[in-house]
Write an enzyme that holds these catalytic residues in place. Structure first.
Site, PDB file in Angstrom:
ATOM      1  N   THR A 131       0.819  -1.212   0.000  1.00  0.00           N
ATOM      2  CA  THR A 131       0.000   0.000   0.000  1.00  0.00           C
ATOM      3  C   THR A 131       0.855   1.265   0.000  1.00  0.00           C
ATOM      4  O   THR A 131       1.993   1.238   0.481  1.00  0.00           O
ATOM      5  CB  THR A 131      -0.899  -0.017   1.248  1.00  0.00           C
ATOM      6  OG1 THR A 131      -1.509   1.257   1.412  1.00  0.00           O
ATOM      7  CG2 THR A 131      -0.106  -0.299   2.522  1.00  0.00           C
ATOM      8  N   ASP A 132       0.258   2.367  -0.450  1.00  0.00           N
ATOM      9  CA  ASP A 132       0.976   3.650  -0.375  1.00  0.00           C
ATOM     10  C   ASP A 132       1.081   4.160   1.064  1.00  0.00           C
ATOM     11  O   ASP A 132       1.852   5.074   1.352  1.00  0.00           O
ATOM     12  CB  ASP A 132       0.300   4.702  -1.269  1.00  0.00           C
ATOM     13  CG  ASP A 132      -1.153   5.001  -0.909  1.00  0.00           C
ATOM     14  OD1 ASP A 132      -1.698   4.358   0.000  1.00  0.00           O
ATOM     15  OD2 ASP A 132      -1.748   5.894  -1.556  1.00  0.00           O
ATOM     16  N   GLU A 133       0.282   3.563   1.984  1.00  0.00           N
ATOM     17  CA  GLU A 133       0.272   4.076   3.363  1.00  0.00           C
ATOM     18  C   GLU A 133       1.605   3.876   4.077  1.00  0.00           C
ATOM     19  O   GLU A 133       1.867   4.512   5.100  1.00  0.00           O
ATOM     20  CB  GLU A 133      -0.850   3.416   4.172  1.00  0.00           C
ATOM     21  CG  GLU A 133      -2.209   3.725   3.597  1.00  0.00           C
ATOM     22  CD  GLU A 133      -3.357   3.556   4.581  1.00  0.00           C
ATOM     23  OE1 GLU A 133      -3.101   3.414   5.792  1.00  0.00           O
ATOM     24  OE2 GLU A 133      -4.500   3.571   4.133  1.00  0.00           O
ATOM     25  N   TYR A 156      -1.879  -0.486  10.999  1.00  0.00           N
ATOM     26  CA  TYR A 156      -2.025  -1.146   9.694  1.00  0.00           C
ATOM     27  C   TYR A 156      -0.813  -0.866   8.815  1.00  0.00           C
ATOM     28  O   TYR A 156      -0.168  -1.783   8.298  1.00  0.00           O
ATOM     29  CB  TYR A 156      -3.308  -0.675   8.995  1.00  0.00           C
ATOM     30  CG  TYR A 156      -3.336  -1.008   7.512  1.00  0.00           C
ATOM     31  CD1 TYR A 156      -3.415  -2.323   7.059  1.00  0.00           C
ATOM     32  CD2 TYR A 156      -3.251   0.018   6.548  1.00  0.00           C
ATOM     33  CE1 TYR A 156      -3.420  -2.617   5.696  1.00  0.00           C
ATOM     34  CE2 TYR A 156      -3.262  -0.279   5.192  1.00  0.00           C
ATOM     35  CZ  TYR A 156      -3.343  -1.591   4.766  1.00  0.00           C
ATOM     36  OH  TYR A 156      -3.343  -1.895   3.416  1.00  0.00           O
ATOM     37  N   LYS A 160       2.159  -3.360   7.326  1.00  0.00           N
ATOM     38  CA  LYS A 160       2.441  -3.535   5.895  1.00  0.00           C
ATOM     39  C   LYS A 160       3.892  -3.147   5.587  1.00  0.00           C
ATOM     40  O   LYS A 160       4.577  -3.807   4.811  1.00  0.00           O
ATOM     41  CB  LYS A 160       1.482  -2.693   5.044  1.00  0.00           C
ATOM     42  CG  LYS A 160       0.032  -3.136   5.048  1.00  0.00           C
ATOM     43  CD  LYS A 160      -0.213  -4.514   4.461  1.00  0.00           C
ATOM     44  CE  LYS A 160      -0.031  -4.570   2.970  1.00  0.00           C
ATOM     45  NZ  LYS A 160      -0.413  -5.915   2.425  1.00  0.00           N
TER      46      LYS A 160
END
Ligand code: NAD
Ligand code: DAU
Length: 349
Positions: A131-133, A156, A160
């Site tokens: 993810t970009d997060e 989260y 990741k």
């Protein structure tokens, strides 16, 4: 025939990836491994369940013995790993669940691959979907590139980020042939109604409040899920080993503007007087650690592999709304049972 393991294929993005691979590649046998958590739903892929090149396996990626046996039995040629706990709000109430699946589960898959594959065999591929997060939060300007430093803010995104690091470390240390993609916010059919767009569609249908966190000025970069599945297909087949590719929609929206657009479109679809759904907008307590802005620079995947989104946001949103309106049974099924308890806890109703 190649044996390909896709994890998390009963979830939102995974179901679109599984469908694409089963349909487009009859020379692959697709094994869809999913634990069927609250987010996994076999209805998402009911249309391909009898395909001759498809097998569903119910199982948990954190079960080491089960995973080792599965690899021994099927001798997978490649893994596309999507299984994860994926909702930021849930990671705030139960961070350990995210460590278990996203970090330990990924480690268990990596170890199975390391045992099963010779490190020199570059015909194999471990494709980690991220993810970009992991890059944290942007200010008002700038874009995330593949070299942006990791700076995760939620449990989260920290889980990741950790899993991304382990994949890369296995590449460096053991020669694992891997590729990683970091994608922006997806939307589209089969999206579980805990995430912004499907939650708000569901609430508008049911005349329930639309809980906008904080001042609503947070910004996300939205990509239609089918375009993400196209990108995954391309990276799986053409991406270079040991590389990362960012995937994004070139489509930034402040939450409040997106919600107002959604309200307008829903009024049209439901034949309601313009402005009816917008009256449901309710500003609520902010998400702790809320990232201000995500925006992806997807020029590398565009330049090297020729990918760009094929669906405009207007078209994608239209198709998404239509899908939810014609699949209300799906919505009823996923919002019965545990969903009610989650909703009360999260939104205090
Ligand atoms: P999702 O929550 O809809 O689906 C996750 C799936 O994984 C479910 O089917 C669930 O049953 C399964 N699963 C969960 N824990 C498992 C376990 N321990 N063992 C086996 N299966 C398990 O998630 P999604 O939105 O489809 O996201 C898929 C992947 O893409 C995730 O890795 C996520 O981090 C990543 N991603 C998502 C987005 C997005 O906008 N949704 C954007 C970028 C990246
Ligand atoms: O950026 C990619 C990520 O996008 C994925 O890795 C995650 O798996 C996925 O869940 C998504 O994370 P977000 O936190 O950005 O998505 P969500 O739909 O939960 O929230 C989108 C924005 O809307 C965010 O700024 C929070 C806000 N929001 C969300 C909900 C659920 C609200 O204002 N109210 C809400 O009720």
């Amino acid at each position: 025939m190649k044996n390909i393991l896709i994890t998390g294929g009963a979830g939102f993005i995974g179901s679109h990836v599984v469908r694409r691979f089963v349909t487009n590649y009859p020379n692959y046998h697709i094994f869809n491994l999913d634990a069927l958590t609250y987010a996994g739903n076999l209805e998402n892929i009911a249309d391909i369940e009898n395909a001759p090149n498809y097998t569903f396996v119910k199982g948990d990626i954190t079960d080491e013995t089960f995973i080792a046996n599965l690899f021994f039995k099927h001798q997978f040629d490649a893994v596309i790993h999507l299984a994860a706990e994926s909702h930021v709000d849930r990671s705030i109430t139960d961070p350990l669940a995210f460590v278990r699946t996203n970090v330990i589960g990924t480690m268990i898959l990596l170890n199975a691959v390391k045992t099963s594959w010779k490190s020199s065999d570059s015909s194999k591929r471990f494709y980690h979907i991220s993810t970009d997060e992991v890059y944290g939060s942007l200010g008002e300007t700038g874009l995330f590139t593949e070299t942006t430093a990791y700076d995760p803010n939620s449990p989260y995104s920290a889980s990741k980020a950790s899993s991304d690091h382990f994949v890369r470390a296995y590449g460096e240390t053991y020669g694992l042939p891997y590729v990683i993609t970091n994608c922006s916010n997806n939307y589209g059919p089969n999206h579980f109604p805990e995430k912004l767009i499907p939650l708000f569609i569901h609430n508008i249908i049911n005349n329930k409040p639309l809980p906008v966190y904080g001042d609503g000025k947070y910004t996300r970069d939205w990509l239609y899920v089918i375009d993400h599945a196209r990108a995954i297909d391309l990276v799986f087949h053409k991406g270079k080993n040991h590389e990362t590719y960012n995937i994004g929609g070139f489509n930034e929206w402040q939450n409040i503007d997106l919600v107002k657009l959604l309200c307008e479109k829903m009024d049209e679809k439901l034949n309601r007087t313009p402005g009816t759904s917008a009256q449901l907008i309710t500003y609520v307590k902010d998400r702790p650690g809320h990232d201000l802005r995500y925006a992806i620079d997807a020029s590398k995947i565009n330049r090297e592999l020729g990918w760009k989104p094929s669906v405009t946001f207007e078209e994608g949103l239209e198709q998404t709304i239509d899908w939810y309106l014609t699949n209300q049974k799906w919505l009823d099924h996923v919002t019965s049972g545990d969903y009610q308890g989650y909703y009360e806890k999260q939104y205090g109703e």
